[in-house]
Scaffold this motif. Structure first.
Motif, short mmCIF file in Angstrom:
data_model
loop_
_atom_site.label_atom_id
_atom_site.label_comp_id
_atom_site.label_asym_id
_atom_site.label_seq_id
_atom_site.Cartn_x
_atom_site.Cartn_y
_atom_site.Cartn_z
N SER A 49 0.80 -0.93 0.28
CA SER A 49 -0.37 -0.29 -0.24
C SER A 49 1.05 1.16 0.00
CB SER A 49 -0.41 -0.05 1.18
OG SER A 49 -0.99 0.74 1.93
N LYS A 51 0.35 4.51 0.12
CA LYS A 51 0.03 5.67 0.67
C LYS A 51 0.56 5.64 2.05
CE LYS A 51 -4.49 3.85 0.80
NZ LYS A 51 -4.09 2.56 0.53
N THR A 52 0.32 4.09 2.56
CA THR A 52 0.98 4.48 3.91
C THR A 52 2.45 4.65 4.12
OG1 THR A 52 -0.27 2.13 4.20
CG2 THR A 52 0.98 2.12 5.75
N GLU A 70 0.10 -1.14 -4.60
CA GLU A 70 -1.16 -1.16 -4.39
C GLU A 70 -1.12 0.68 -4.59
OE1 GLU A 70 -5.14 0.00 -2.46
OE2 GLU A 70 -3.07 0.34 -1.28
N HIS A 185 -12.91 -6.96 -4.77
CA HIS A 185 -11.98 -6.33 -3.74
C HIS A 185 -12.44 -5.90 -1.92
CE1 HIS A 185 -9.62 -1.96 -2.45
NE2 HIS A 185 -8.99 -3.85 -2.01
N HIS A 187 -11.28 -4.53 0.89
CA HIS A 187 -10.86 -4.12 1.93
C HIS A 187 -11.58 -3.51 2.58
CE1 HIS A 187 -7.62 -1.42 4.15
NE2 HIS A 187 -8.49 -0.94 4.23
N ARG A 193 -8.53 -4.37 13.79
CA ARG A 193 -7.67 -5.17 13.25
C ARG A 193 -8.08 -6.33 13.47
NH1 ARG A 193 -3.67 -1.89 10.61
NH2 ARG A 193 -4.22 0.14 10.68
N GLY A 224 -4.79 -3.70 6.42
CA GLY A 224 -4.93 -3.84 7.58
C GLY A 224 -4.71 -4.28 8.55
N GLU A 260 -2.90 -6.65 0.38
CA GLU A 260 -2.40 -5.03 0.44
C GLU A 260 -2.10 -4.94 1.76
OE1 GLU A 260 -5.73 -2.67 -1.16
OE2 GLU A 260 -5.86 -4.43 -3.19
N GLY A 262 0.03 -2.73 4.52
CA GLY A 262 1.00 -0.84 4.79
C GLY A 262 1.20 -1.52 6.04
N THR A 263 0.65 -0.99 6.91
CA THR A 263 1.30 -0.79 8.69
C THR A 263 1.44 -1.86 8.70
OG1 THR A 263 -1.05 0.68 8.88
CG2 THR A 263 -0.28 -0.16 10.88
N TYR A 361 1.66 6.07 7.82
CA TYR A 361 0.88 7.43 7.79
C TYR A 361 1.96 8.39 8.71
CZ TYR A 361 -2.21 3.97 6.66
OH TYR A 361 -3.31 3.35 5.47
C1 PLP Z 1 -7.62 -0.14 -0.46
C2 PLP Z 1 -7.00 -0.25 0.86
N1 PLP Z 1 -5.75 -1.69 0.70
C3 PLP Z 1 -4.66 -0.75 2.02
C4 PLP Z 1 -4.57 -0.33 2.93
C5 PLP Z 1 -3.39 0.01 4.46
O1 PLP Z 1 -3.76 -0.64 5.01
P1 PLP Z 1 -3.45 -0.62 6.45
O2 PLP Z 1 -1.73 0.24 6.27
O3 PLP Z 1 -4.34 -0.14 7.41
O4 PLP Z 1 -2.47 -1.82 6.34
C6 PLP Z 1 -5.88 0.50 3.05
C7 PLP Z 1 -5.67 1.72 3.97
O5 PLP Z 1 -7.14 2.12 3.85
C8 PLP Z 1 -6.46 0.37 2.35
O6 PLP Z 1 -7.58 2.06 1.41
#
Ligand code: PLP
Length: 406
Positions: A49, A51-52, A70, A185, A187, A193, A224, A260, A262-263, A361
């Motif tokens: 992910s 964005k994380t 992702e 999908h 998520h 969690r 997540g 996917e 991230g955290t 984040y």
């Molecule tokens: C579509 C999607 N995938 C993956 C993630 C990554 O989640 P996390 O960082 O909690 O693992 C998110 C986070 O909101 C998400 O919206």
């Protein structure tokens, strides 16, 4: 692309604040994720992910692990392309039209999230078969009371299963020539969690499969997960539950499991190192001013506690304990206070406070407020490598013009 600059001992002193990535912890997490998937659903893909934590070094490291990108915006999509990712999972409600169509035609995983994407597909009148997925919006709160992140308000992503929008999207897809549904999908963001969340996600996938009679190449359960916390569920616990439920309707032979994370991958391996720059008493409090800030470890101002440790510099010390020391940050905001150190000897200038498990984040959400982005170092064995230099006014000004230049 070159991001690595060696730190040569004393000459290049590491100026605080900075983030520190522990590569061994990062790689231990990656290894346990791969092992758990290998054990419970060997036909699996990991989409990291972006964005994380979208630090380019991290993104390149994830690619080297064989992970896919992702992404949830055109900018992130282009970043994945710049970094040479050949497999991309494109999610989210704000995809750009150009990159959306490019991704569909290139055979990437594209999970539809909004009605306009169906319109784009229809208008594009593709001539060669393209495969897409659909993000399912379902009532997680009803299945796991008290656990969904938005509670009674419900989630806002994807097409609602309960109100029929998901079925309508399926019907519309069937009417678009040369477009085939390849996956779903699911998520969900949760407060807990917990394993229950993934049980519910897998149950929902099975239900949709049964009711809608779909042939699915992949089930994407999203991210997540917890990671790097011994007292919380581990990857093997999550994938055991997911695999037990999914096996009622699917098999790894025919259906790929996409995750996917991230955290769970990047939170635990990253510290934030700060130094005490002033110790100031007022009639009401004892403040410890540091060169770090809450905006770098808790940009959403939500955390109630931090994992941290303190390194006391050498020198003579007051041994008696202070009842309360308010650890505060460099910004000029009064609420830039991180925590209260209770019943400990008074901190002194030069002491360091190291916040742990702050990789998710944080870096990617920090504003350019008062000070610019801190440096990021990588701890690899005995070596420390700079993987992002500190931003200065120079980086801040890039691409802009100012009045003195006309
Ligand atoms: C579509 C999607 N995938 C993956 C993630 C990554 O989640 P996390 O960082 O909690 O693992 C998110 C986070 O909101 C998400 O919206």
């Amino acid at each position: 692309m070159e991001y690595r600059v060696k730190v040569n001992g004393e000459r290049d002193k590491m100026r605080t604040p900075y983030y520190l990535i522990h590569e061994n912890i990062l790689d231990d997490g990656i290894k346990s994720l791969k092992e758990a998937l290998g054990e419970y659903w060997p036909n699996a893909v990991v989409g990291y992910s972006f964005k994380t934590n979208s630090l380019p070094w991290i993104l390149s490291h994830m690619k080297e692990q064989g992970f896919w990108a992702e992404v949830v915006s055109e900018d992130e999509y282009e970043l994945a392309e710049c970094l040479g990712y050949s497999h991309i999972i494109y999610n989210g409600p704000v995809k750009g039209k150009d990159s959306f169509l490019r991704a569909c035609k290139a055979g990437h995983i594209v999970n539809l999230d909004s009605a306009r994407e169906l319109v784009w597909l229809r208008e594009a009148a593709v001539e060669k078969e393209v495969h897409v997925g659909i993000r399912v919006n379902f009532d997680l709160e009803a299945m796991c009371p008290g656990e969904a992140s938005e509670g009674e308000e419900g989630g806002r992503f994807g097409f609602s299963y309960e109100n029929g929008s998901f079925q309508e999207a399926l019907d519309e897809l069937k009417r678009i020539p040369h477009v085939r549904l390849a996956g779903i999908h699911l998520h969900c963001s949760s407060k807990t969690r917990s394993l229950n969340i993934y049980r519910a996600i897998a149950q929902m996938a099975c239900r949709i499969h049964r009711e809608c009679g779909l042939k699915l190449d992949y089930i994407d359960v999203g991210g997540g997960f917890f990671g790097g916390l011994p007292d919380k569920p581990q990857y093997k616990d999550y994938f055991k539950v997911i695999s037990e439920v999914l096996s009622e309707e699917f098999s790894p032979r025919d259906t790929c499991l996409i995750v996917e994370p991230g955290t769970s991958l990047v939170s635990a391996p990253i510290d934030y190192v700060t130094t005490v720059i002033d110790v100031k008493a007022t009639n009401r409090n004892q403040f410890i001013v540091t060169d770090g800030s809450r905006i770098h470890v808790d940009p959403r101002m939500r955390k109630e506690h931090y994992f941290y440790h303190v390194h006391r510099a050498n020198g003579s010390r007051q041994e008696s304990e202070e009842h309360r020391q308010i650890i505060s940050g460099f910004t000029c905001m009064e609420d830039d206070r991180l925590f209260c150190l209770e019943d400990e000897p008074l901190l002194a200038c030069g002491d360091q406070i190291v916040y742990e498990k702050v990789g998710a984040y944080t870096m990617c959400l920090s504003p350019l407020f008062i000070e610019y982005f801190p440096a990021v170092y990588l701890k690899r064995g005995d070596e420390t490598i700079c993987v992002r230099e500190r931003w200065t006014a120079h980086e801040y000004m890039q691409g802009t013009s100012n009045r003195s230049e006309g």
